[in-house]
Scaffold this motif. Structure first.
Motif, short mmCIF file in Angstrom:
data_model
loop_
_atom_site.label_atom_id
_atom_site.label_comp_id
_atom_site.label_asym_id
_atom_site.label_seq_id
_atom_site.Cartn_x
_atom_site.Cartn_y
_atom_site.Cartn_z
N MET A 1 0.83 -1.19 0.00
CA MET A 1 0.00 0.00 0.00
C MET A 1 0.87 1.25 0.00
SD MET A 1 -2.83 -1.32 2.76
CE MET A 1 -3.52 0.29 3.04
N ALA A 2 1.96 1.21 0.76
CA ALA A 2 2.86 2.37 0.84
C ALA A 2 3.70 2.53 -0.41
CB ALA A 2 3.77 2.23 2.07
N VAL A 3 4.17 1.42 -0.96
CA VAL A 3 5.08 1.48 -2.10
C VAL A 3 4.40 1.98 -3.36
CG1 VAL A 3 6.51 0.09 -3.66
CG2 VAL A 3 6.67 -0.25 -1.21
N HIS B 1 11.31 -9.02 10.54
CA HIS B 1 11.99 -8.23 11.56
C HIS B 1 12.88 -7.15 10.91
CE1 HIS B 1 13.87 -7.25 15.36
NE2 HIS B 1 15.06 -7.46 14.82
N ALA B 2 13.59 -7.51 9.85
CA ALA B 2 14.50 -6.58 9.18
C ALA B 2 13.75 -5.39 8.58
CB ALA B 2 15.29 -7.30 8.11
N LEU B 3 12.54 -5.59 8.13
CA LEU B 3 11.77 -4.49 7.54
C LEU B 3 11.36 -3.46 8.58
CD1 LEU B 3 9.56 -6.40 4.97
CD2 LEU B 3 11.46 -4.85 4.48
N ASP B 4 11.27 -3.88 9.84
CA ASP B 4 10.84 -2.97 10.91
C ASP B 4 11.98 -2.54 11.83
OD1 ASP B 4 8.16 -3.02 10.09
OD2 ASP B 4 7.81 -4.89 11.16
N LEU C 1 10.27 3.95 5.00
CA LEU C 1 10.64 4.70 3.80
C LEU C 1 9.92 4.22 2.55
CD1 LEU C 1 14.47 5.08 4.46
CD2 LEU C 1 12.65 6.75 4.84
N PHE C 2 9.09 3.20 2.67
CA PHE C 2 8.40 2.67 1.50
C PHE C 2 7.47 3.71 0.86
CE2 PHE C 2 8.71 -2.05 2.85
CZ PHE C 2 10.00 -2.11 2.36
N CYS C 3 6.95 4.63 1.63
CA CYS C 3 6.05 5.64 1.07
C CYS C 3 6.82 6.88 0.62
CB CYS C 3 4.96 6.01 2.06
SG CYS C 3 5.58 6.70 3.59
N GLY C 4 8.13 6.86 0.74
CA GLY C 4 8.95 8.00 0.36
C GLY C 4 9.19 8.07 -1.14
N SER C 5 10.21 8.80 -1.50
CA SER C 5 10.54 9.01 -2.92
C SER C 5 11.27 7.79 -3.48
CB SER C 5 11.42 10.25 -3.06
OG SER C 5 12.69 9.99 -2.46
N ILE C 6 11.51 7.85 -4.79
CA ILE C 6 12.29 6.81 -5.46
C ILE C 6 13.69 6.74 -4.84
CG2 ILE C 6 13.43 6.19 -7.64
CD1 ILE C 6 10.54 5.58 -7.81
N ASP C 7 14.26 7.88 -4.50
CA ASP C 7 15.58 7.90 -3.87
C ASP C 7 15.57 7.22 -2.50
OD1 ASP C 7 16.81 9.14 -6.03
OD2 ASP C 7 16.38 11.15 -5.26
N ASP C 8 14.46 7.36 -1.78
CA ASP C 8 14.33 6.66 -0.49
C ASP C 8 14.34 5.15 -0.70
OD1 ASP C 8 14.22 9.02 0.97
OD2 ASP C 8 12.02 9.08 0.96
N LEU C 9 13.62 4.69 -1.73
CA LEU C 9 13.60 3.25 -2.01
C LEU C 9 14.98 2.76 -2.44
CD1 LEU C 9 10.18 2.81 -3.84
CD2 LEU C 9 10.81 2.04 -1.55
N ARG C 10 15.68 3.57 -3.20
CA ARG C 10 17.06 3.20 -3.58
C ARG C 10 17.95 3.11 -2.35
NH1 ARG C 10 16.48 7.04 -8.36
NH2 ARG C 10 15.89 5.63 -10.04
#
Length: 121
Positions: A20-22, A74-77, A91-100
């Motif tokens: 949902m965030a991504v 666990h690693a995702l949180d 950071l999943f709902c952030g910018s493309i740079d956040d995902l990078r």
């Protein structure tokens, strides 16, 4: 790509909120993607790029953590120093740079220790 994201998420029992965030899906759309492996909506270019990065993040986590579902969840949180003490999921709902940045930070996730025992013959 959507079917791969759904399969990985189903395999490791990841929450639909990540999808949902991504890619900005509703809860129902995210649950359907995980269960059926397909989307009912057409993704634009940016959403497709975000989905590719998300799948890459999940692949890297699987490899780094030896497909351990609990460790992946666990690693995702878990807040990481390289992400300014933010968890990757934040950071999943952030910018493309956040995902990078999340993708690059996977190498800093602490992998579980594996013990090897030597037995005599």
């Amino acid at each position: 790509m959507a079917d791969l994201a759904g399969r990985i998420m189903l395999t490791h029992r990841l929450v639909p909120e990540h999808l949902m965030a991504v890619i900005d899906l509703t809860h129902e759309q995210a649950v359907a993607l995980i269960a059926e492996g397909r989307l009912s909506v057409q993704l634009d270019c940016e959403q497709q790029q975000r989905l590719r990065l998300f799948v890459n993040i999940l692949h890297r986590l699987e490899w780094r953590l030896n497909h351990d579902s609990d460790a992946i969840r666990h690693a995702l949180d878990l807040p990481l120093a390289v992400l300014d003490n933010k968890a990757p999921a934040q950071l999943f709902c952030g910018s493309i740079d956040d995902l990078r940045a999340v993708r690059l930070s996977i190498d800093s996730v602490e992998a579980p220790k594996v013990k090897w025992y030597r037995t005599g013959h």
